[in-house]
Design a protein around this motif. Structure first.
Motif: not given
Ligand SMILES: *Cc1c(COP(=O)(O)O)cnc(C)c1O
Length: 368
Positions: A58-60, A85, A87-88, A130, A156, A158-159, A180, A185
């Motif tokens: 996963n992204g985390t 998020a 998660a970061t 990010v 990061d 992820s977006q 992620s 996404k």
């Molecule tokens: C979705 C997201 C994550 C985390 O990803 P997961 O797959 O849910 O663990 C991390 N950083 C950002 C900016 C995100 O949008």
């Protein structure tokens, strides 16, 4: 109901291909870290125009393993934003390091480079930039700062799968890029998945070990953990990767349509950074009477979202605990005003028109 994001609409778009690929995996005998993962890693590295990509759970985890691969851990500090998020920040703390949070730029909602010097300390080992809502952070200034201070830069992204900064794909610019592939996404699996990118082949090798018990030929060279990617997710991601550019183009067209038609309304629209190509993971506006607008849209069958309802540094798990820049004003104001309008490639022009008309009639009824 028009949803804020709709991953099942994307499944419908590519259903035959996805079902075939998933069946093929099930009929095979390698369900985790097999040929689909290896092919996805090669194809994603090519797409990002970098050397290596590594699939993770996963992204985390992608962020945590990136930091661990760089040797970041207990006693170290990592600078990032509070407007992201959770998660970061969770990933930073999972390594044992401390997160240090700064404010965002008011126009772009990404890390404010002017606060880096203020929070930098002898313990600072890395910055996580990010790329929020689909567009790049201010990478020139952040990269310069990292060079001067001799610290690492993690993106990061992820977006921002496929987004560009000065012609380069995000995820190819810092020491490591993290993605992620959560279902909503821009490049989304049908479950959890993540990807890490880097130009440094030694780092890539270390990350491959770290995702599976720190193994080198089944002997643990590093204290490890399990963050493997399974074949079904990789097979789905390989199909969606082929369509990522055209899906991102559809998002950009929807964004243009929103911008052209909401320009005169009482909302602040997204601002695109110069020399930067956004992939509009989200289309975020700011309004004063947010809850009223959300309720009004819902009454018209439109589900808008809030990304994010509270800055990380004000959430119970982090409040009064994480180190902060002295001024977090932009982040704290934003969280009361932001609204994410529905945004996904399959959103039709008719639906976008419905959404625009609903936003406009909300303001008309309010007498604005
Ligand atoms: C979705 C997201 C994550 C985390 O990803 P997961 O797959 O849910 O663990 C991390 N950083 C950002 C900016 C995100 O949008």
């Amino acid at each position: 109901m028009i949803l804020c994001a709709d991953p099942s609409a994307q499944f419908d778009s590519y259903q035959n291909e996805i079902e075939e690929a998933v069946l093929a995996v099930m009929r095979g005998n390698q369900y985790v870290l097999g040929e689909e993962v290896a092919s996805l890693e090669k194809e994603f590295a090519d797409y990002i125009e970098t050397t290596s990509a590594i699939g993770v759970a996963n992204g985390t985890d992608a962020i945590e393993l990136a930091l661990r691969a760089l040797g970041v851990g207990l006693g170290d500090e990592v600078i990032t934003v509070s407007h992201t998020a959770v998660a970061t920040i969770a990933a930073i703390e999972a390594t044992g390091a401390d997160a240090v949070l700064v404010d965002v730029e008011p126009e772009y909602y990404t890390l404010n480079p002017n606060q880096l010097e203020e929070v930098f300390s002898v313990k600072t080992r890395a910055i996580i930039a990010v790329h929020l809502y689909g567009q790049s952070a201010n990478l020139d200034l952040i990269t310069d700062f990292c060079k001067v201070k001799n610290i690492f830069l993690i993106e990061d992204a992820s977006q921002a799968h496929g987004a560009k900064y000065k012609g380069k794909r995000l995820g190819s610019i810092g020491d490591i890029g993290c993605f992620s592939c959560y279902p909503t996404k821009n490049l989304g699996a049908i479950g959890d998945a993540g990807l890490i990118t880097t130009k440094d082949t030694d780092l890539a090798t270390k990350i491959r070990m770290l995702r599976e018990y720190g193994w080198n030929n089944r002997i643990s060279e590093y204290p490890g953990r399990n963050s493997r990617l399974d074949e079904i997710q990789a097979a789905v991601l390989r199909i969606k990767l082929k369509y990522l550019d055209s899906d991102n183009e559809k998002r950009r067209q929807i964004a243009q349509y929103y911008m052209a038609n909401l320009a005169d309304s009482q909302t602040s629209l997204p601002v695109i950074r110069l020399d930067n190509e956004s992939v509009f993971h989200l289309f975020v506006i700011q309004v004063e009477r947010r809850q009223e607008l959300l309720d009004y849209l819902l009454s018209k069958g439109i589900q808008a979202g809030i990304h994010y309802p509270a800055p990380v540094h004000l959430q119970p798990a982090y409040k009064n605990r994480v180190k902060l820049a002295s001024n977090m004003r932009v982040t704290e104001n934003l969280s009361n005003k932001i609204v994410s309008l529905p945004m996904y490639p399959e959103l039709s022009i008719q639906e976008a028109t419905e959404i625009i008309n609903a936003v406009k009639s909300f303001f008309e009824e309010q007498g604005c």
